[in-house]
Design a protein around this motif. Structure first.
Motif: not given
Length: 153
Positions: A44-47, A66-69, A146-148
């Protein structure tokens, strides 16, 4: 899936293509890093809106989150995005069927606007992105948070 809202058209047309082109290495890095930790999932990219501002030439660094879900957290996590059931079904199906070392599922978010993409036939695969970014981390660091999110969170 391209949304109908004209905000997404931004600079001289479909701005997402340029954004993805400029940030594919970090998107691929996030996808592979998340997969290694949690298995299948979506990036998920929060732009920020400034990414599509007419004054943005694409030459300057545009910061984004950016986050990985992970797949097992997907339904719970995306409820906050207010997706309709059809889009949730499409996203869940895409995450369940993509080939992690060759493809990327990407959800781009700008304010209330969302777009889901499945990238196939990439010129550089997620494991290669991971290796390249890891080697040159300082070069990529200015543009990304980044986050996961997986079963451990």
């Amino acid at each position: 899936m391209k949304l109908k809202d004209s905000d997404w058209q931004g600079n001289f047309g479909y701005w997402q293509k340029s954004f993805i082109h400029n940030h594919l290495m970090m998107i691929g890095y996030t996808a592979w890093h998340g997969f290694l930790q949690y298995g299948r999932g979506v990036v998920v990219c929060d732009i920020d809106r400034q990414a599509i501002a007419p004054s943005n030439t694409g030459l300057e660094v545009t910061q984004f989150k950016s986050q990985f879900i992970a797949e097992q957290e997907l339904i719970t996590s995306i409820q906050a995005f207010s997706l309709d059931q059809d889009l949730i079904s499409i996203l869940v199906q895409a995450v369940g069927n993509y080939v992690p070392d060759r493809e990327i599922v990407l959800l781009m978010k700008m304010e209330e606007h969302l777009e889901i993409n499945l990238f196939q036939n990439l010129k550089i695969f997620p494991p290669d992105c991971y290796v390249q970014v890891s080697r040159r981390w300082e070069e990529f660091q200015p543009c990304l948070e980044t986050q996961t999110k997986g079963s451990a969170i």
